[in-house]
Design a protein around this motif. Structure first.
Motif, PDB file in Angstrom:
ATOM      1  N   THR A 135       0.834  -1.208   0.000  1.00 20.83           N
ATOM      2  CA  THR A 135       0.000   0.000   0.000  1.00 20.83           C
ATOM      3  C   THR A 135       0.869   1.257   0.000  1.00 20.83           C
ATOM      4  O   THR A 135       0.565   2.238  -0.692  1.00 20.83           O
ATOM      5  CB  THR A 135      -0.948  -0.007   1.228  1.00 20.83           C
ATOM      6  OG1 THR A 135      -1.644  -1.258   1.228  1.00 20.83           O
ATOM      7  CG2 THR A 135      -1.946   1.119   1.174  1.00 20.83           C
ATOM      8  N   SER A 136       1.977   1.218   0.787  1.00 19.15           N
ATOM      9  CA  SER A 136       2.825   2.419   0.817  1.00 19.15           C
ATOM     10  C   SER A 136       3.475   2.656  -0.557  1.00 19.15           C
ATOM     11  O   SER A 136       3.607   3.809  -0.997  1.00 19.15           O
ATOM     12  CB  SER A 136       3.877   2.319   1.920  1.00 19.15           C
ATOM     13  OG  SER A 136       4.778   1.292   1.610  1.00 19.15           O
ATOM     14  N   GLN A 137       3.840   1.573  -1.253  1.00 21.03           N
ATOM     15  CA  GLN A 137       4.406   1.746  -2.605  1.00 21.03           C
ATOM     16  C   GLN A 137       3.354   2.329  -3.549  1.00 21.03           C
ATOM     17  O   GLN A 137       3.646   3.182  -4.391  1.00 21.03           O
ATOM     18  CB  GLN A 137       4.900   0.398  -3.151  1.00 21.03           C
ATOM     19  CG  GLN A 137       6.103  -0.160  -2.395  1.00 21.03           C
ATOM     20  CD  GLN A 137       6.486  -1.548  -2.881  1.00 21.03           C
ATOM     21  OE1 GLN A 137       6.892  -1.726  -4.017  1.00 21.03           O
ATOM     22  NE2 GLN A 137       6.324  -2.544  -2.024  1.00 21.03           N
ATOM     23  N   MET A 138       2.098   1.864  -3.359  1.00 22.58           N
ATOM     24  CA  MET A 138       1.020   2.367  -4.213  1.00 22.58           C
ATOM     25  C   MET A 138       0.791   3.869  -3.937  1.00 22.58           C
ATOM     26  O   MET A 138       0.586   4.654  -4.865  1.00 22.58           O
ATOM     27  CB  MET A 138      -0.265   1.572  -3.947  1.00 22.58           C
ATOM     28  CG  MET A 138      -1.439   1.996  -4.798  1.00 22.58           C
ATOM     29  SD  MET A 138      -2.811   0.843  -4.672  1.00 22.58           S
ATOM     30  CE  MET A 138      -3.466   1.236  -3.082  1.00 22.58           C
ATOM     31  N   ILE A 139       0.879   4.262  -2.657  1.00 22.06           N
ATOM     32  CA  ILE A 139       0.688   5.679  -2.312  1.00 22.06           C
ATOM     33  C   ILE A 139       1.760   6.531  -3.002  1.00 22.06           C
ATOM     34  O   ILE A 139       1.472   7.595  -3.566  1.00 22.06           O
ATOM     35  CB  ILE A 139       0.730   5.871  -0.777  1.00 22.06           C
ATOM     36  CG1 ILE A 139      -0.521   5.253  -0.151  1.00 22.06           C
ATOM     37  CG2 ILE A 139       0.829   7.352  -0.390  1.00 22.06           C
ATOM     38  CD1 ILE A 139      -0.524   5.199   1.353  1.00 22.06           C
ATOM     39  N   THR A 155      -8.751   5.198   0.609  1.00 19.70           N
ATOM     40  CA  THR A 155      -8.877   3.748   0.790  1.00 19.70           C
ATOM     41  C   THR A 155      -7.588   3.190   1.393  1.00 19.70           C
ATOM     42  O   THR A 155      -7.624   2.323   2.285  1.00 19.70           O
ATOM     43  CB  THR A 155      -9.129   3.049  -0.572  1.00 19.70           C
ATOM     44  OG1 THR A 155     -10.069   3.823  -1.293  1.00 19.70           O
ATOM     45  CG2 THR A 155      -9.629   1.643  -0.410  1.00 19.70           C
ATOM     46  N   SER A 156      -6.438   3.702   0.920  1.00 23.31           N
ATOM     47  CA  SER A 156      -5.146   3.202   1.416  1.00 23.31           C
ATOM     48  C   SER A 156      -4.986   3.493   2.905  1.00 23.31           C
ATOM     49  O   SER A 156      -4.471   2.654   3.659  1.00 23.31           O
ATOM     50  CB  SER A 156      -3.991   3.861   0.662  1.00 23.31           C
ATOM     51  OG  SER A 156      -4.107   3.577  -0.705  1.00 23.31           O
ATOM     52  N   ALA A 157      -5.412   4.690   3.313  1.00 17.35           N
ATOM     53  CA  ALA A 157      -5.287   5.042   4.740  1.00 17.35           C
ATOM     54  C   ALA A 157      -6.083   4.058   5.588  1.00 17.35           C
ATOM     55  O   ALA A 157      -5.603   3.588   6.629  1.00 17.35           O
ATOM     56  CB  ALA A 157      -5.788   6.462   4.963  1.00 17.35           C
ATOM     57  N   ASN A 158      -7.285   3.717   5.121  1.00 19.36           N
ATOM     58  CA  ASN A 158      -8.096   2.738   5.868  1.00 19.36           C
ATOM     59  C   ASN A 158      -7.437   1.362   5.882  1.00 19.36           C
ATOM     60  O   ASN A 158      -7.455   0.666   6.897  1.00 19.36           O
ATOM     61  CB  ASN A 158      -9.498   2.627   5.258  1.00 19.36           C
ATOM     62  CG  ASN A 158     -10.322   3.863   5.563  1.00 19.36           C
ATOM     63  OD1 ASN A 158     -10.116   4.504   6.592  1.00 19.36           O
ATOM     64  ND2 ASN A 158     -11.223   4.216   4.652  1.00 19.36           N
TER      65      ASN A 158
END
Lengths: 335, 120
Positions: A135-139, A155-158
């Motif tokens: 998720t962090s890479q996607m952010i 959505t990523s934060a959740n």
């Protein structure tokens, strides 16, 4: 163990009291008898006109015998008391040693039950870690876009929040279930939270073998007992069920819990066909196992029985069920 | 020319979602499946899947079992990658079974980008 020590102490106290009473009765009985002899001798000596000095000497001698008798009563009681206290101390010491060994064995068994699941626990933690990393890479990729896709970031934060909570649940479950807390007090335990802690660390093992878990939700039941010890019994039963059915076609484990005014009954049932009579008779015997060498120590069920016995409860295999079913019954009132 | 479809199989929906994001960024179509049986069902309806990225430890069917089934029934699928964390997977056996490679979890998304770039 506590009630045994109390029983032994009461027995010792009774022996001491009985002994001292008998010595006192015996001494006084003979004290009076000796007193009577003294009087008779005095009379006899007077009657044969013996010298007053001789009368007085006889009287003193016999009085001396009376005193010796009383003294020996006190001395023998004293030594007997010391011997009894020494004996009790030795028994206490031996019992303490046994108790320490038993606690160590229980702790090792608990760790081994958790150890059986270590691979699953590692996977269970690694999955949320993989989610956090991905998720962090996607952010980072999203931040390079123009415009920044806010919906994906939300959505990523959740997702990050959920994953962190998942890891925290596993760590907290492990901490609660592996603590060496043999002096753990009896307390009120929320059955639902106990079960969810166990599920947090066991879930992966079931999904790996495709086992369907049917467990009660939001029962609101409170049980009285030692949280870690009861969790250990449940983990042992669940692990045994997984090992027994993982190769079977039908794979399910059902946890049932019922409560009435007197007791709480927790059953762990699996899709297995039950246990043969031969095996059933030896189930609670320490070191008896049907598992392959290296896969089972054969102490888990006997330890489980000990734990539930300490709760004044019942732990048994229910042979009336058509599937494999183990039952834990815990009294509602504290021991 | 339409690009090939990629099938991602993982019971962790969050993992599916970021792998899907990377693949879509590269302009490919993604189909998600959350277990092996679901993946086989998807494959039976989508003959143009060229790449499968599959988790190993999943309910109902492991990634290795899925790989075997795919090799038996869908030999035209070019590439099959297993994504594994702590699952015991023998790399040699996986390669023998036809896997193109093993991706370790936590995933490095740039590796997935590389695989996709080399696909066409």
């Amino acid at each position: 163990m506590i009630s045994n020590t109390r029983r032994i102490s009461v027995s010792f106290a009774l022996i001491i009291v009985t002994y001292i009473c008998s010595v006192i009765i015996y001494t006084f009985y003979h004290y009076n008898e000796v007193g009577q002899i003294r009087q008779n001798w005095k009379q006899a000596i007077v009657e044969v006109n013996a010298k007053p000095e001789l009368i007085s000497k006889f009287s003193d001698d016999i009085y001396g015998v009376q005193s010796t008798l009383v003294m020996s009563m006190f001395v023998s009681s004293f030594f007997f008391l010391i011997l009894l206290l020494l004996g009790k101390r030795l028994i206490d010491k031996a019992q303490k040693k046994l108790e320490v060994e038993r606690q160590a064995r229980t702790h090792v068994a608990r760790l081994s039950a958790i150890g059986q699941m270590s691979g699953s626990i590692a996977h269970e933690i690694n999955n949320p870690l993989a989610i956090l990393s991905g998720t962090s890479q996607m952010i980072q990729m999203c931040l390079n876009k123009d415009p920044i896709p806010k919906d994906i970031l939300t959505t990523s934060a959740n997702t990050i929040k959920d994953s962190v909570e998942r890891i925290a649940d596993i760590v907290s479950g492990l901490r609660n279930l592996t603590r060496d807390d043999h002096k753990e007090k009896f307390s009120l335990i929320e059955f639902d939270s106990l079960l969810s802690e166990i599920m947090a660390i066991c879930k992966d093992r079931y999904s790996r073998f495709g086992i369907n878990i049917i467990s009660p939700s939001e029962t609101g039941f409170l049980i009285e007992g030692q949280r870690i010890q009861i969790a250990q019994v449940l983990i042992i039963l669940l692990n045994n069920s997984v090992d027994a059915i993982k190769e079977e076609k039908k794979k399910w484990i059902k946890i049932e819990v019922l409560q009435n005014k007197k007791e709480t009954t927790i059953s762990v049932i699996d899709s297995g066909p039950g246990i043969s009579k031969d095996t059933k008779d030896k189930l609670m015997t320490p070191f008896f196992t049907t598992k392959k060498p290296g896969e089972g120590t054969g102490v888990n069920l006997s330890i489980s029985k000990n734990i539930i016995d300490k709760h004044n409860g019942k732990f048994f295999y229910d042979d009336t069920s058509e599937n494999t079913k183990f039952v834990i019954q815990l009294p509602k009132r504290k021991i | 020319m339409s690009k090939s479809k990629i099938l991602v199989v993982d019971d962790e929906k969050a993992i599916c979602s970021f792998v899907k994001f990377v693949i879509q960024e590269k302009g490919y179509d993604v189909i998600l499946a959350h277990d092996g049986e679901h993946a086989l069902e998807v494959l039976s309806k989508n003959k143009d899947v060229k790449l499968i990225l599959s988790d190993v430890m999943m309910p109902k069917m492991t990634g290795t079992e899925l790989l075997q089934r795919v090799q038996e029934d869908y030999s035209d699928i070019k590439e099959f990658y297993l994504m594994t964390g702590f699952a015991k997977v023998d790399k040699e056996i996986a390669l023998k079974l036809g896997a193109k490679g093993l991706l370790s979890k936590p995933l490095d998304l740039s590796l997935i980008e590389e695989i996709i770039t080399k696909l066409d």
